[in-house]
Design an enzyme around this catalytic site. Structure first.
Site, mmCIF file in Angstrom:
data_model
loop_
_atom_site.group_PDB
_atom_site.id
_atom_site.type_symbol
_atom_site.label_atom_id
_atom_site.label_comp_id
_atom_site.label_asym_id
_atom_site.label_seq_id
_atom_site.Cartn_x
_atom_site.Cartn_y
_atom_site.Cartn_z
ATOM 1 N N ARG A 180 -12.273 -14.021 0.276
ATOM 2 C CA ARG A 180 -12.311 -12.563 0.497
ATOM 3 C C ARG A 180 -13.243 -12.175 1.642
ATOM 4 O O ARG A 180 -13.866 -11.110 1.616
ATOM 5 C CB ARG A 180 -12.726 -11.798 -0.777
ATOM 6 C CG ARG A 180 -11.848 -12.032 -1.962
ATOM 7 C CD ARG A 180 -10.430 -11.495 -1.795
ATOM 8 N NE ARG A 180 -9.633 -11.878 -2.943
ATOM 9 C CZ ARG A 180 -8.872 -12.988 -2.991
ATOM 10 N NH1 ARG A 180 -8.771 -13.795 -1.938
ATOM 11 N NH2 ARG A 180 -8.187 -13.283 -4.073
ATOM 12 N N SER A 230 -9.111 -6.267 -8.862
ATOM 13 C CA SER A 230 -10.238 -6.976 -9.481
ATOM 14 C C SER A 230 -11.541 -6.415 -8.927
ATOM 15 O O SER A 230 -11.692 -6.269 -7.720
ATOM 16 C CB SER A 230 -10.188 -8.466 -9.148
ATOM 17 O OG SER A 230 -9.036 -9.025 -9.704
ATOM 18 N N GLU A 300 -16.289 -6.912 -5.419
ATOM 19 C CA GLU A 300 -15.292 -7.139 -4.365
ATOM 20 C C GLU A 300 -14.859 -5.801 -3.756
ATOM 21 O O GLU A 300 -14.500 -5.709 -2.582
ATOM 22 C CB GLU A 300 -14.081 -7.854 -4.998
ATOM 23 C CG GLU A 300 -12.995 -8.214 -4.028
ATOM 24 C CD GLU A 300 -11.906 -9.065 -4.669
ATOM 25 O OE1 GLU A 300 -12.228 -9.970 -5.480
ATOM 26 O OE2 GLU A 300 -10.732 -8.831 -4.369
HETATM 27 C C1 LIG Z 1 -3.479 -3.124 -8.618
HETATM 28 C C2 LIG Z 1 -4.171 -3.921 -7.541
HETATM 29 C C3 LIG Z 1 -3.970 -5.285 -7.445
HETATM 30 C C4 LIG Z 1 -4.609 -6.031 -6.446
HETATM 31 N N1 LIG Z 1 -4.374 -7.373 -6.380
HETATM 32 C C5 LIG Z 1 -4.968 -8.092 -5.424
HETATM 33 C C6 LIG Z 1 -4.733 -9.497 -5.313
HETATM 34 O O1 LIG Z 1 -3.966 -10.073 -6.063
HETATM 35 N N2 LIG Z 1 -5.381 -10.178 -4.331
HETATM 36 C C7 LIG Z 1 -6.234 -9.566 -3.448
HETATM 37 O O2 LIG Z 1 -6.782 -10.237 -2.559
HETATM 38 N N3 LIG Z 1 -6.474 -8.246 -3.522
HETATM 39 C C8 LIG Z 1 -5.864 -7.498 -4.479
HETATM 40 N N4 LIG Z 1 -6.110 -6.155 -4.551
HETATM 41 C C9 LIG Z 1 -7.064 -5.528 -3.631
HETATM 42 C C10 LIG Z 1 -6.451 -5.027 -2.299
HETATM 43 O O3 LIG Z 1 -5.084 -4.710 -2.450
HETATM 44 C C11 LIG Z 1 -6.620 -6.045 -1.164
HETATM 45 O O4 LIG Z 1 -7.979 -6.300 -0.905
HETATM 46 C C12 LIG Z 1 -5.942 -5.575 0.132
HETATM 47 O O5 LIG Z 1 -5.969 -6.624 1.074
HETATM 48 C C13 LIG Z 1 -6.653 -4.360 0.751
HETATM 49 O O6 LIG Z 1 -5.827 -3.839 1.769
HETATM 50 P P1 LIG Z 1 -5.857 -2.302 2.163
HETATM 51 O O7 LIG Z 1 -4.945 -2.107 3.295
HETATM 52 O O8 LIG Z 1 -5.618 -1.451 0.968
HETATM 53 O O9 LIG Z 1 -7.366 -2.165 2.640
HETATM 54 P P2 LIG Z 1 -8.380 -0.947 2.435
HETATM 55 O O10 LIG Z 1 -8.742 -0.844 0.988
HETATM 56 O O11 LIG Z 1 -7.850 0.273 3.088
HETATM 57 O O12 LIG Z 1 -9.633 -1.500 3.278
HETATM 58 C C14 LIG Z 1 -10.306 -2.667 2.872
HETATM 59 C C15 LIG Z 1 -11.327 -3.023 3.961
HETATM 60 O O13 LIG Z 1 -10.625 -3.420 5.144
HETATM 61 C C16 LIG Z 1 -10.968 -2.566 6.239
HETATM 62 N N5 LIG Z 1 -9.735 -2.377 7.016
HETATM 63 C C17 LIG Z 1 -8.519 -1.983 6.566
HETATM 64 N N6 LIG Z 1 -7.630 -2.003 7.577
HETATM 65 C C18 LIG Z 1 -8.302 -2.399 8.674
HETATM 66 C C19 LIG Z 1 -7.939 -2.627 10.036
HETATM 67 N N7 LIG Z 1 -6.690 -2.436 10.494
HETATM 68 N N8 LIG Z 1 -8.907 -3.060 10.893
HETATM 69 C C20 LIG Z 1 -10.184 -3.254 10.482
HETATM 70 N N9 LIG Z 1 -10.582 -3.044 9.229
HETATM 71 C C21 LIG Z 1 -9.649 -2.626 8.329
HETATM 72 C C22 LIG Z 1 -11.489 -1.277 5.623
HETATM 73 O O14 LIG Z 1 -12.392 -0.619 6.504
HETATM 74 C C23 LIG Z 1 -12.204 -1.842 4.389
HETATM 75 O O15 LIG Z 1 -13.459 -2.351 4.760
HETATM 76 C C24 LIG Z 1 -5.473 -5.384 -5.538
HETATM 77 C C25 LIG Z 1 -5.666 -3.992 -5.621
HETATM 78 C C26 LIG Z 1 -5.012 -3.261 -6.604
HETATM 79 C C27 LIG Z 1 -5.210 -1.773 -6.653
#
Ligand SMILES: Cc1cc2nc3c(=O)[nH]c(=O)nc-3n(C[C@H](O)[C@H](O)[C@H](O)COP(=O)(O)OP(=O)(O)OC[C@H]3O[C@@H](n4cnc5c(N)ncnc54)[C@H](O)[C@@H]3O)c2cc1C
Length: 305
Positions: A180, A230, A300
């Protein structure tokens, strides 16, 4: 909204262009937790030129910025964010090359990329199907599930350096990937796109694996309530959900935030949860697990204030 944000909004309105502008926008509308007070302004640039324009204008006005993907791993403060939250969701093109390479802009949904791979009978991203993030967020977080991680499929990414607004392409080896974590977690680089190297497979097998992972998510995760997935990183040699459950915390509530009855590794918003509720519950879980197991849990989910 601060005076500086007000002036930024006026600048951007005067400029026009393809950036959608939402002053005083509640972040609860843009996060999977459905929590968070207002951003001074919420901006959705429709192209990289618009993104550069917005970042430049914010810098000129002394407005701080935060880049948001799909908002599925963040917890915004109840007080909101006194600057500009910039969503990359307006940049979401996906293209499939003839050589098994799939390239997607940062705002594309990870699941949409998985579906494009499936439709082209390409294997390697099945594990990611159902992770509710954007491509940018997944590259930043090295998202992973069911034994796979983004680093296993990534070939390269392209980023914008906001220091001088230059665009760079970097190969996988320069992402400094860990559990992560990535180089992007420690810099203010903005992911613009990512290319994945996939292998020819059978469309049916890829589709079956994706359906299997999606079904496992539905059966194991509390998808019926808002959450950010998580809460804690997996500590070496331990399972968070098991320790939390054995500590009797399933269903434990502070305000509207609850340790999920279905999966003790999740905190869910049972209605009206505040950031304060979630942080208090996180602290309570950490203290209890520390006392019972001597294990230090690391969050996380990213708290943005
Ligand atoms: C129901 C559920 C299930 C999940 N299951 C998993 C799983 O199985 N495995 C897992 O790893 N995660 C899981 N997650 C967590 C999450 O989906 C992941 O971490 C995902 O990769 C986050 O992506 P996001 O676009 O929503 O990022 P955001 O939440 O919008 O941002 C996360 C971080 O990335 C940065 N960021 C986002 N986009 C950019 C960009 N283009 N450039 C620079 N920085 C950026 C943001 O500033 C922030 O620091 C889950 C979440 C939920 C709600």
């Amino acid at each position: 909204m601060t005076d500086a944000v007000q002036r930024l909004v006026e600048d951007l309105k005067a400029y026009g262009g393809d950036t959608a502008l939402f002053p005083d926008e509640p972040m609860s509308r843009h996060t999977s937790f459905r929590i968070g007070g207002p951003a001074g302004v919420f901006l959705v640039p429709g192209s990289r030129e618009a993104l550069i324009r917005v970042l430049t204008a914010a810098r000129e006005r002394g407005v701080r910025t935060y880049i948001l993907g799909n908002g599925s791993n963040v917890l915004f403060d109840d007080a909101g964010f006194d600057g500009a939250v910039i969503s990359v969701s307006g940049m979401d093109r996906i293209s499939v090359g003839p050589d098994g390479m799939v390239t997607a802009e940062a705002g594309a949904s990870l699941s949409a990329v998985c579906k494009a791979a499936r439709d082209a009978a390409l294997s390697g991203l099945e594990f990611a199907y159902g992770i509710p993030g954007s491509v940018g967020g997944a590259v930043v977080m090295n998202a992973g599930a069911y034994g796979g991680e983004i680093k296993d499929a990534l070939l390269s990414s392209e980023y914008l350096d906001p220091a001088d607004m230059t665009v760079h392409a970097v190969p996988l080896a320069e992402h400094d990937y860990g559990y992560r974590s990535s180089i992007y977690r420690r810099t203010d680089r903005i992911v613009l796109s990512a290319s994945f190297g996939l292998k020819p497979g059978s469309r049916e097998d890829v589709a079956a694996a994706m359906s299997d992972f999606a079904a496992r998510r539905v059966s194991k995760q509390p998808l019926e309530f808002p959450s950010a997935g998580s809460v804690f990183k997996r500590p070496e040699g331990h399972f968070v959900g098991q320790m939390v459950e054995e500590s009797g915390l399933k269903g434990y509530r502070i305000g509207g935030a609850e340790v999920s009855e279905k999966h003790a590794g999740f905190i869910v918003n049972r209605g009206g949860a505040t950031c304060r509720d979630v942080l208090a519950l996180v602290e309570h879980i950490r203290e209890t697990v520390r006392k019972n197991y001597g294990v230090e849990l690391e969050c996380e989910i990213i708290h943005v204030s």
